[in-house]
Scaffold this active site. Structure first.
Site, PDB file in Angstrom:
ATOM      1  CG  HIS A  43      -1.779  -1.002   1.315  1.00 13.27           C
ATOM      2  ND1 HIS A  43      -2.100  -1.699   1.564  1.00 13.27           N
ATOM      3  CD2 HIS A  43      -2.989  -1.303   0.475  1.00 13.27           C
ATOM      4  CE1 HIS A  43      -3.716  -1.866   1.925  1.00 13.27           C
ATOM      5  NE2 HIS A  43      -3.678  -1.899   0.988  1.00 13.27           N
TER       6      HIS A  43
ATOM      7  CD  GLU B  77      -2.811  -9.001 -21.629  1.00  9.85           C
ATOM      8  OE1 GLU B  77      -2.305  -8.454 -20.789  1.00  9.85           O
ATOM      9  OE2 GLU B  77      -4.027  -9.197 -20.971  1.00  9.85           O
TER      10      GLU B  77
ATOM     11  CG  ASP C  85       0.597  -9.988 -19.182  1.00 13.85           C
ATOM     12  OD1 ASP C  85       1.153 -10.656 -18.821  1.00 13.85           O
ATOM     13  OD2 ASP C  85      -0.065  -9.262 -18.902  1.00 13.85           O
TER      14      ASP C  85
ATOM     15  CB  CYS D 229      -2.851  -0.113 -23.038  1.00 12.44           C
ATOM     16  SG  CYS D 229      -3.344  -1.840 -22.453  1.00 12.44           S
TER      17      CYS D 229
HETATM   18  C1  PEP Z   1       0.616  -5.485 -20.671  1.00 16.62           C
HETATM   19  O1  PEP Z   1       0.228  -6.769 -20.656  1.00 16.62           O
HETATM   20  O2  PEP Z   1       0.690  -4.992 -21.294  1.00 16.62           O
HETATM   21  C2  PEP Z   1      -0.866  -4.523 -19.620  1.00 16.62           C
HETATM   22  C3  PEP Z   1      -1.359  -3.464 -20.132  1.00 16.62           C
HETATM   23  O3  PEP Z   1      -1.228  -5.063 -19.081  1.00 16.62           O
HETATM   24  P1  PEP Z   1      -0.738  -4.926 -17.300  1.00 16.62           P
HETATM   25  O4  PEP Z   1       0.319  -4.905 -17.160  1.00 16.62           O
HETATM   26  O5  PEP Z   1      -1.546  -4.458 -15.981  1.00 16.62           O
HETATM   27  O6  PEP Z   1      -0.947  -7.358 -17.019  1.00 16.62           O
HETATM   28 MG    MG Z   2      -1.706  -7.726 -18.521  1.00 18.41          MG
END
Ligand code: PEP
Ligand code: MG
Length: 546
Positions: free
Chosen positions: A192, A431, A455, A502
């Site tokens: 946290h 991903e 991922d 993203c």
């Molecule tokens: C990713 O896997 O690139 C992603 C944006 O999701 P997270 O990092 O939350 O797994």
């Molecule tokens: Mg991810």
């Protein structure tokens, strides 16, 4: 002069004296023989009431200061304080050993802390810090001290704070105007405290192991490089000061890009969106001129709660983001729990290979009621802005068909209950290598794609994201990944849908030109990366490729 290296929690620079924060209540606890054990149990009960009142006040303050993620911490503390097992354990200790409440609390808390600390789960280990905070609070109240420990308000000059470990309460009670940076000896990046340090944007490093610190010793914190220099020499200070000025200058120039389009010199537009975790992130995204939210990680709501967040709690959180960002788009990702993101009340089984286990959409499809609650909240919030939903960890068309079936049930229920809702766009995260290879088929079922490069790198290169010793092998520039990105973009565009990135790779400026040439429609990055990336895009000229 001595330099040590830590884990970067929040980048930034700071020069100033170190203030060492002593841990715990600062009150030494020793056993006192008690005759009237019933009266002692009464003292314990009254201290619990006072502590609950204090926590309620802190929760309200945190809600105002940092939003729901901050206040949820104190709500979790209140639950821990009301925990039947904890109360019984302290009372039994008083009754059996005829000891004072302070001693019984201290003993019981230490035992529970040891239990939490031994569990192989970062989230539960972080609860040991919560336990310590509650015990210090109760002991302080029993000792007759009304106020929080002095350090909370007594910072009279700007300092870099050093603590063995910071509890969220420590952070929230600090006088932030006097805080240049935060450094701790230990603490997990998922605690946290780390979450709060990040959301408050205070330069912070965890994991600084040194015995060379003393109170008010001068220090230089470079939380871009992850270094803390104790007693820096003139040259180090000069260089850091220079770095600070150059960053401030760059920042001033970047501000001029607010309101400017994200367009290359030759007129190629791309959308620049923000990745956020908590609902407060929307304001930060806006102040950095995000054109939308490309990824709202909703796990935050679940990880910060002591129990499943209700439909109403979720609805309010999504509505707030939608309203703050309107008329801009807000892409909200459904719960991506599992693997490294665990919370006790989900009672997910311990797995041999968690990254390849029950996570993301798999959890939602195996617990449709949980999924429906989130979808209901999202559909309802859609009335208040431009919400789009996306689903993590997709590997097959069948998953998307199942999702749509559940979504249709949700719409039917809401219509029957005459609850207003808006049907959002439904996209998916790309991903997994499987999703890449069938992206032509998935494009027929999804409204948009968003590539999760974090991922996708993990699964394509067979590298556990969590494994520090594989850092050198984690290569998101690998040709295999670039080919995948190209294939996904082509398939998306053949089906006339948009494709964004993203994952962290979106902010990698050495690839911006490559992404633009590929035809990526949107890049979603952390809010502080938006203006630097816009500058990069505006400096790019693709005309010589035509
Ligand atoms: C990713 O896997 O690139 C992603 C944006 O999701 P997270 O990092 O939350 O797994
Ligand atoms: Mg991810």
């Amino acid at each position: 002069m001595y330099t040590c290296q830590g884990k970067i929690i929040q980048p930034g620079l700071a020069i100033g004296p170190i203030k060492i924060l002593s841990s715990g209540s600062g009150i030494s606890v020793s056993p006192v023989a008690i005759e009237d054990v019933e009266a002692e149990i009464g003292r314990f009960r009254n201290a619990r009431f006072t502590a609950t009142d204090e926590l309620r006040t802190l929760s309200e303050k945190a809600l105002a200061d940092v939003g729901k993620s901050g206040s949820a911490i104190f709500e979790a503390y209140m639950l821990l304080l009301a925990d039947e097992e904890y109360i019984v354990a302290v009372e039994k200790n008083i009754l059996a050993n005829h000891v004072n409440a302070e001693y019984a609390i201290d003993e019981t808390s230490r035992e529970l802390e040891a239990v939490f600390s031994a569990i192989d789960d970062e989230y539960i280990r972080a609860r040991a810090v919560d336990m310590r905070d509650i015990s210090s609070r109760l002991i302080r109240i029993l000792s007759g001290q009304k106020n929080e420990p002095g350090y909370a308000k007594d910072l009279t000059q700007p300092v870099i704070l050093y603590a063995d470990e910071l509890s969220p309460v420590d952070i929230l009670q600090l006088n932030r105007n006097m805080l240049l940076g935060l450094v701790t000896r230990s603490g997990s990046t998922n605690s946290h405290a780390a979450i709060l340090a990040r959301s408050l944007e205070i330069p912070a490093l965890f994991g600084i192991e040194t015995d060379r610190l003393s109170d008010m010793i001068p220090a230089a914190l470079d939380a871009y490089l992850g270094t803390l220099t104790i007693d820096p020499d003139r040259e180090t200070l000069r260089m850091l000061e220079q770095k600070k000025q150059s960053l401030a200058h760059q920042n001033r120039l970047l501000q001029e890009l607010k309101g400017q389009p994200s367009v290359t010199k030759d007129g190629h537009f791309i959308s620049l969106y923000a990745n956020i975790s908590g609902q407060n992130g929307a304001e930060n995204a806006l102040s950095n001129d995000a054109e939308g939210i490309g990824l709202l990680r909703t796990e935050f709501l679940y990880l910060e709660s002591a129990d499943y967040p209700s439909e109403e709690t979720q609805f309010q959180a999504y509505k707030k983001v939608a309203e703050t960002m309107a008329p801009r788009k807000v892409i909200i990702r459904t719960l991506d729990i599992g693997a490294d993101k665990q919370t006790g009340y989900f009672k997910l089984k311990k797995e041999e290979n968690p990254a390849l286990g029950l996570r993301g959409i798999r959890v939602c499809l195996t617990r449709p009621q949980l999924f429906k609650t989130q979808l209901r909240a999202l559909y309802r919030a859609g009335v208040y802005g431009q919400i789009a939903i996306m689903f993590p960890m997709i590997t097959s068309v069948e998953e998307l068909v199942s999702i749509k079936k559940i979504a249709a049930e949700v719409r039917l229920e809401l219509s029957e209950e005459k609850i207003p809702y808006q049907e959002p766009e439904m996209g998916i995260m790309i991903e997994t290598p499987a999703a890449v290879m069938i992206s032509d088929l998935l494009a027929g079922e999804a409204d948009f794609f968003s590539i999760g490069s974090n991922d996708l790198t993990q699964y394509t290169l067979a590298i556990d994201r969590q494994n520090e010793s594989l850092d050198a092998f984690y290569d998101p520039h690998h040709e295999a990944l670039l080919r995948m990105l190209r294939l996904v973009t082509e398939n998306a565009h053949k089906a006339n849908i948009r494709v964004g990135i993203c994952g962290e790779l979106a902010a990698d400026q050495s690839l911006t030109e490559t992404f633009l040439r590929m035809g990526i429609d949107e890049l979603s990055v952390s809010p502080s990366q938006i203006l630097p990336l816009r500058r990069k895009i505006r400096e790019t000229d693709l005309s010589h490729y035509n």
